[in-house]
Design an enzyme around this catalytic site. Structure first.
Site, PDB file in Angstrom:
ATOM      1  N   LEU A  54      72.274  35.448  68.061  1.00  0.00           N
ATOM      2  CA  LEU A  54      71.813  36.767  67.618  1.00  0.00           C
ATOM      3  C   LEU A  54      72.969  37.672  67.227  1.00  0.00           C
ATOM      4  O   LEU A  54      72.799  38.606  66.451  1.00  0.00           O
ATOM      5  CB  LEU A  54      71.007  37.450  68.735  1.00  0.00           C
ATOM      6  CG  LEU A  54      69.725  36.759  69.152  1.00  0.00           C
ATOM      7  CD1 LEU A  54      69.129  37.431  70.373  1.00  0.00           C
ATOM      8  CD2 LEU A  54      68.722  36.790  67.998  1.00  0.00           C
ATOM      9  N   GLY A  55      74.121  37.431  67.785  1.00  0.00           N
ATOM     10  CA  GLY A  55      75.249  38.298  67.466  1.00  0.00           C
ATOM     11  C   GLY A  55      76.408  37.991  68.384  1.00  0.00           C
ATOM     12  O   GLY A  55      76.316  37.119  69.258  1.00  0.00           O
ATOM     13  N   ARG A  94      75.368  50.742  69.831  1.00  0.00           N
ATOM     14  CA  ARG A  94      75.477  49.271  69.840  1.00  0.00           C
ATOM     15  C   ARG A  94      74.940  48.688  71.149  1.00  0.00           C
ATOM     16  O   ARG A  94      74.622  47.500  71.221  1.00  0.00           O
ATOM     17  CB  ARG A  94      76.932  48.836  69.625  1.00  0.00           C
ATOM     18  CG  ARG A  94      77.888  49.288  70.705  1.00  0.00           C
ATOM     19  CD  ARG A  94      79.341  48.897  70.487  1.00  0.00           C
ATOM     20  NE  ARG A  94      80.164  49.531  71.523  1.00  0.00           N
ATOM     21  CZ  ARG A  94      80.619  50.765  71.485  1.00  0.00           C
ATOM     22  NH1 ARG A  94      80.361  51.521  70.437  1.00  0.00           N
ATOM     23  NH2 ARG A  94      81.328  51.279  72.480  1.00  0.00           N
ATOM     24  N   ASN A  95      74.849  49.509  72.171  1.00  0.00           N
ATOM     25  CA  ASN A  95      74.342  49.051  73.463  1.00  0.00           C
ATOM     26  C   ASN A  95      72.925  49.543  73.769  1.00  0.00           C
ATOM     27  O   ASN A  95      72.521  49.593  74.936  1.00  0.00           O
ATOM     28  CB  ASN A  95      75.308  49.451  74.582  1.00  0.00           C
ATOM     29  CG  ASN A  95      76.548  48.572  74.560  1.00  0.00           C
ATOM     30  OD1 ASN A  95      76.488  47.422  74.114  1.00  0.00           O
ATOM     31  ND2 ASN A  95      77.668  49.110  75.001  1.00  0.00           N
ATOM     32  N   ASP A 150      73.512  46.656  78.795  1.00  0.00           N
ATOM     33  CA  ASP A 150      74.931  46.520  79.172  1.00  0.00           C
ATOM     34  C   ASP A 150      75.435  47.575  80.138  1.00  0.00           C
ATOM     35  O   ASP A 150      76.639  47.857  80.163  1.00  0.00           O
ATOM     36  CB  ASP A 150      75.822  46.535  77.906  1.00  0.00           C
ATOM     37  CG  ASP A 150      75.729  45.209  77.158  1.00  0.00           C
ATOM     38  OD1 ASP A 150      75.043  44.296  77.655  1.00  0.00           O
ATOM     39  OD2 ASP A 150      76.346  45.092  76.090  1.00  0.00           O
TER      40      ASP A 150
HETATM   41  P1  ATP Z   1      80.560  45.030  72.476  1.00  0.00           P
HETATM   42  O1  ATP Z   1      80.795  43.685  73.052  1.00  0.00           O
HETATM   43  O2  ATP Z   1      81.744  45.583  71.822  1.00  0.00           O
HETATM   44  O3  ATP Z   1      79.898  45.993  73.432  1.00  0.00           O
HETATM   45  P2  ATP Z   1      78.003  44.553  71.300  1.00  0.00           P
HETATM   46  O4  ATP Z   1      77.312  45.394  72.322  1.00  0.00           O
HETATM   47  O5  ATP Z   1      77.466  44.631  69.890  1.00  0.00           O
HETATM   48  O6  ATP Z   1      79.560  44.865  71.236  1.00  0.00           O
HETATM   49  P3  ATP Z   1      76.958  42.220  72.551  1.00  0.00           P
HETATM   50  O7  ATP Z   1      76.418  42.979  73.716  1.00  0.00           O
HETATM   51  O8  ATP Z   1      77.655  40.945  72.837  1.00  0.00           O
HETATM   52  O9  ATP Z   1      77.995  43.035  71.716  1.00  0.00           O
HETATM   53  O10 ATP Z   1      75.745  41.966  71.565  1.00  0.00           O
HETATM   54  C1  ATP Z   1      75.925  41.388  70.291  1.00  0.00           C
HETATM   55  C2  ATP Z   1      74.642  41.531  69.487  1.00  0.00           C
HETATM   56  O11 ATP Z   1      73.640  40.678  70.022  1.00  0.00           O
HETATM   57  C3  ATP Z   1      74.034  42.920  69.521  1.00  0.00           C
HETATM   58  O12 ATP Z   1      74.562  43.739  68.539  1.00  0.00           O
HETATM   59  C4  ATP Z   1      72.547  42.647  69.320  1.00  0.00           C
HETATM   60  O13 ATP Z   1      72.261  42.583  67.938  1.00  0.00           O
HETATM   61  C5  ATP Z   1      72.365  41.274  69.948  1.00  0.00           C
HETATM   62  N1  ATP Z   1      71.802  41.377  71.304  1.00  0.00           N
HETATM   63  C6  ATP Z   1      72.451  41.658  72.453  1.00  0.00           C
HETATM   64  N2  ATP Z   1      71.617  41.639  73.527  1.00  0.00           N
HETATM   65  C7  ATP Z   1      70.393  41.352  73.032  1.00  0.00           C
HETATM   66  C8  ATP Z   1      69.081  41.203  73.637  1.00  0.00           C
HETATM   67  N3  ATP Z   1      68.867  41.355  74.954  1.00  0.00           N
HETATM   68  N4  ATP Z   1      68.040  40.933  72.827  1.00  0.00           N
HETATM   69  C9  ATP Z   1      68.235  40.786  71.481  1.00  0.00           C
HETATM   70  N5  ATP Z   1      69.425  40.909  70.868  1.00  0.00           N
HETATM   71  C10 ATP Z   1      70.499  41.187  71.618  1.00  0.00           C
END
Ligand code: ATP
Length: 527
Positions: free
Chosen positions: A261-262, A379-380, A393
């Site tokens: 997803l990311g 983003r969170n 997060d």
């Molecule tokens: P950082 O690590 O700098 O805080 P971030 O918050 O974008 O950046 P991740 O928390 O790793 O990084 O999330 C990456 C991506 O994955 C998010 O931008 C979101 O699109 C997706 N994602 C994260 N958690 C979920 C979830 N529970 N359900 C659906 N998609 C998610």
């Protein structure tokens, strides 16, 4: 409802009052020793109090063991019992708070071949039979804005209605009804003898009788009541299953990673399936990004934080690298991308205020639990179906090992949490709920600008210098003065002068004037 619930309370009891019935909320509760608590903690953060220390729920008394399913539930394990909305269940053991052992009560004794009749059920999917919470039209602590949003969904038609507890008058209710493309609200008042009415010329013994009457004839309402409002938002369960309540270190073989997803600074996020049955999000952490012991300590607290506007932590795999964090899955990903993709085509001020109010609601809960997020930003925040927004997060920033101290000054603008972080937290590591409020102000800026970078063009150290000189982000184009005032308050130099999340929550919920004059009169439509 217990005595903790005030007008804008965000506690679990407000959403699921029946879960707490029969439990004394007044009893003093023990405080668990919390490794992240203040007093000696190097960074002055404070941990939650009384988590996990509530007295266990009493088993329902014999005569009150019958429950009704509010939502469909598909069994996730062999121990589970699946059911459908409206099914009747007898609860045989409710000693565990969130999963009860129950028996399906089959009408006329008719059992489908292979149908399972006993097993564990999520306690927040059922309500006591005959109780008001079991009625399909009762939406409990739903707010007026929620009611409008829900009733205007295309699934609902003219006359769709719901009854909710009044936001301002304890013990009273409000009726919200769809009238073509608008929603009308009526106050359901009570006489001294307890009878309900919207107009004194017709009073009712109970809400059932009230609904029956206005379903037969509009009798002064804008329309005759039709079908109960469709419940589109199925609540998350608090755990994956009964077994993972205590054993939430799970076997990684029970997980399938289906689609990436990311990715973020510390790893990747995958859509996955647990036990071949349950969609989940799986965060895979880069080896070495955190000490498993630190993480587990924090995760223990995070696991007990439960609120409809917080992403639920379900389980972890920490025995080997990469560490997995398993959470609730949100279909539309991060709010930042969601806003950027929209850019103002479908999302307008009312939806933006709603997003902010939902985030403030989740944060007000964290505030009530003395928990600090530390990395609140668009983003969170994650986006689910039907315009549901949840905070993700929380607490994780505390346990990540930063590769080097310069992470706040990293080259790419997108990796600059300094722009979200309150000056006292950057300078003296003084993270508090008030530094989260500062970040919330930046999040408001992101929401209103459809995901623009705050302080565009400035490096982190320049931002800090300018903030010290009293500089604040100027009012964005199309940002109403009232919303900008809220941002400025969040950015007060003195943390004490910043509002609480509780205040932010009700200010945003009440953003569109909701005084009593906006309630309809049940005599208006009498011919
Ligand atoms: P950082 O690590 O700098 O805080 P971030 O918050 O974008 O950046 P991740 O928390 O790793 O990084 O999330 C990456 C991506 O994955 C998010 O931008 C979101 O699109 C997706 N994602 C994260 N958690 C979920 C979830 N529970 N359900 C659906 N998609 C998610």
């Amino acid at each position: 409802m217990g005595n903790c619930c005030q007008k804008h309370c965000a506690c679990l009891e407000h959403y699921l009052p029946w879960l707490f019935s029969g439990r004394s909320r007044d009893k003093p509760v023990e405080t668990i020793s919390n490794p992240s608590a203040g007093g000696g903690s190097p960074d002055n953060s404070v941990g939650p109090h009384n988590l996990g220390a509530d007295p266990p729920p009493l088993p329902p008394p014999k005569q009150n063991r019958k429950f009704v399913a509010l939502f469909d539930y598909q069994a996730r394990t062999e121990e589970d019992l699946g059911f459908q909305t409206g099914d009747k269940l007898e609860v045989l053991d409710s000693s565990q708070e969130s999963w009860w052992f129950a028996k399906l009560l089959v009408e006329n004794g008719f059992v489908k071949p292979g149908q399972k009749l006993q097993g564990y059920i999520p306690a927040n999917y059922v309500a006591p039979d005959q109780s008001i919470e079991a009625k399909p039209w009762f939406f409990g602590g739903f707010k007026r804005a929620d009611a409008e949003k829900q009733l205007l969904c295309p699934e609902n038609q003219e006359g769709a209605f719901l009854i909710r507890s009044s936001e301002s008058q304890t013990g009273e209710f409000s009726l919200s009804v769809r009238d073509q493309q608008t929603v009308k609200h009526y106050r359901i008042k009570r006489l001294d003898n307890g009878r309900f009415y919207v107009t004194k010329r017709k009073t009712f013994q109970n809400l059932n009788a009230f609904v029956r009457h206005y379903s037969r004839s509009s009798d002064g309402l804008c329309v005759k009541l039709g079908n109960p409002c469709i419940k589109t938002e199925v609540p998350a369960t608090y755990d994956l299953s009964y077994q993972t309540v205590d054993q939430w270190e799970i076997n990684r073989d029970s997980l399938q990673l289906l689609k990436k997803l990311g990715s973020g600074q510390f790893g990747e996020v995958w859509e996955g399936l647990w036990n071949n049955t349950t969609p989940v999000a799986i965060k895979t952490l880069k080896p070495g990004s955190m000490d498993p012991k630190d993480f587990l300590r924090e995760a223990q607290i995070m696991k007990n934080l439960r609120h409809p506007k917080l992403i639920q932590l379900y389980a972890v795999c920490t025995l080997e690298d990469p560490i997995y964090i398993i959470t609730e899955l949100m279909r539309h990903g991060s709010l930042l991308e969601y806003l950027q993709n929209d850019g103002g085509s479908r999302i307008h001020l009312p939806q933006q205020v709603d997003m902010a109010a939902q985030v403030a609601s989740g944060m007000a809960y964290l505030e009530s639990q003395n928990y600090i997020h530390r990395d609140l930003a668009a983003r969170n925040v994650l986006v689910g179906d039907h315009n549901v927004y949840k905070v993700a997060d929380f607490g994780l920033a505390r346990v990540f090992k930063l590769e080097n101290e310069n992470v706040y000054e990293a080259k790419h603008e997108t990796k600059l949490p300094v722009k979200w972080t309150a000056p006292e937290a950057i300078r003296s590591n003084k993270f508090s709920i008030k530094s989260d409020v500062w970040s919330f102000g930046i999040l408001l800026f992101e929401i209103i600008t459809y995901g623009k970078m705050p302080y565009a063009g400035l490096m982190g150290f320049q931002v800090l210098q300018k903030l010290d000189q009293g500089y604040r982000i100027p009012q964005p184009l199309k940002c109403p003065q009232e919303l900008y005032n809220i941002m400025l308050q969040c950015w007060s130099a003195e943390p004490k002068e910043r509002p609480t999340f509780e205040t932010l929550h009700w200010r945003l919920e009440d953003y569109y004037d909701m005084d009593s004059t906006s309630y309809a009169d049940a005599n208006t439509f009498i011919k």
